[in-house]
Design an enzyme around this catalytic site. Sequence first.
Site, PDB file in Angstrom:
ATOM      1  N   TYR A 129      -1.296  -7.943  -4.192  1.00  0.00           N
ATOM      2  CA  TYR A 129       0.019  -8.339  -3.676  1.00  0.00           C
ATOM      3  C   TYR A 129       0.334  -9.774  -4.074  1.00  0.00           C
ATOM      4  O   TYR A 129      -0.555 -10.600  -4.287  1.00  0.00           O
ATOM      5  CB  TYR A 129       0.088  -8.164  -2.157  1.00  0.00           C
ATOM      6  CG  TYR A 129      -0.806  -9.091  -1.357  1.00  0.00           C
ATOM      7  CD1 TYR A 129      -0.345 -10.343  -0.936  1.00  0.00           C
ATOM      8  CD2 TYR A 129      -2.098  -8.713  -0.993  1.00  0.00           C
ATOM      9  CE1 TYR A 129      -1.157 -11.191  -0.189  1.00  0.00           C
ATOM     10  CE2 TYR A 129      -2.912  -9.557  -0.260  1.00  0.00           C
ATOM     11  CZ  TYR A 129      -2.444 -10.789   0.142  1.00  0.00           C
ATOM     12  OH  TYR A 129      -3.245 -11.632   0.878  1.00  0.00           O
ATOM     13  N   CYS A 130       1.618 -10.050  -4.211  1.00  0.00           N
ATOM     14  CA  CYS A 130       2.103 -11.395  -4.513  1.00  0.00           C
ATOM     15  C   CYS A 130       3.530 -11.492  -3.971  1.00  0.00           C
ATOM     16  O   CYS A 130       4.033 -10.543  -3.378  1.00  0.00           O
ATOM     17  CB  CYS A 130       2.045 -11.690  -6.018  1.00  0.00           C
ATOM     18  SG  CYS A 130       2.872 -10.463  -7.040  1.00  0.00           S
ATOM     19  N   THR A 131       4.189 -12.616  -4.177  1.00  0.00           N
ATOM     20  CA  THR A 131       5.469 -12.874  -3.513  1.00  0.00           C
ATOM     21  C   THR A 131       6.501 -11.779  -3.750  1.00  0.00           C
ATOM     22  O   THR A 131       6.984 -11.146  -2.815  1.00  0.00           O
ATOM     23  CB  THR A 131       6.042 -14.227  -3.967  1.00  0.00           C
ATOM     24  OG1 THR A 131       5.057 -15.233  -3.791  1.00  0.00           O
ATOM     25  CG2 THR A 131       7.286 -14.581  -3.147  1.00  0.00           C
ATOM     26  N   CYS A 136       1.638  -9.475  -9.867  1.00  0.00           N
ATOM     27  CA  CYS A 136       0.744  -8.315  -9.775  1.00  0.00           C
ATOM     28  C   CYS A 136       0.932  -7.333 -10.925  1.00  0.00           C
ATOM     29  O   CYS A 136       0.049  -6.519 -11.199  1.00  0.00           O
ATOM     30  CB  CYS A 136       0.945  -7.603  -8.442  1.00  0.00           C
ATOM     31  SG  CYS A 136       0.357  -8.584  -7.050  1.00  0.00           S
ATOM     32  N   ILE A 158       5.410  -8.926  -1.424  1.00  0.00           N
ATOM     33  CA  ILE A 158       5.431  -9.264   0.001  1.00  0.00           C
ATOM     34  C   ILE A 158       6.856  -9.239   0.537  1.00  0.00           C
ATOM     35  O   ILE A 158       7.101  -8.851   1.686  1.00  0.00           O
ATOM     36  CB  ILE A 158       4.814 -10.660   0.230  1.00  0.00           C
ATOM     37  CG1 ILE A 158       3.381 -10.700  -0.277  1.00  0.00           C
ATOM     38  CG2 ILE A 158       4.862 -11.047   1.708  1.00  0.00           C
ATOM     39  CD1 ILE A 158       2.823 -12.104  -0.427  1.00  0.00           C
TER      40      ILE A 158
END
Length: 238
Positions: A129-131, A136, A158
């Site tokens: 996961y990433c912003t 990703c 996210i």
Amino acid sequence: MKKYVRTTREFQLFKKIDFKWSNGNEEDFPRLAIRVRDEIVTFGVSDEIKVNENGIIGGGKHLSPTEVHDLVKERGEEVIFFDGRNSYEAAIGKFKNAVIPDVKTTPSFVAELETGKYDYLKDKPIITYCTGGIRCEVLSMVMKNRGFKEVYQIAGGIVRYGETFKDDGLWEGSLYIFDKRMNMEFSENSKIIGKCEKCAAPSSKYYNCTNTNCRVLTLACSECISQNDLVSCQKCLN
């Protein structure tokens, strides 16, 4: 902004682009810069990246926020959340019990993965996961290329997860963002997991070190800021 979205989608390759809206104003986004790069986010593996009209080839399977919960419900504690961001981002918000790589910059990820310290995860279901999901796209491909067998990524990152479940799901804390706001919460029930670097009080607010030759991000609470408007990182204080 709506005109920009409409115009962008007129270009065939951007027809299905996933725009994300967030409350802010011109003070939060003071300038626009357009640069040509081999990688949108620099992992340093441009030779590994292969793309087609659907995006990066060989990345992790996309899961919607609801599908993330379905996988966790089905596989339980076997599922590993793997943070695809830098460690300072994870300090104020992360998925519960997530693995947080010891990296301060995105190019450090490859070397970190190749240390062998995460080899025990190679046979487990991993949700990266990433912003917003961009990092990703590459990270999940990099992990699969290095022997991680079952790799997923959260579609929309996210941001999309937070829009769906707010603070009533598996996310805890604030989301670090790359504009003058510095962080955002998904609801009034957001948990503060960060700690002020000066007094260890709860805080989710970063400030740039006032040393113009440094500018390292420093996590500080409102009381420490009220006592001293100048914020210095630990390195500059020493």
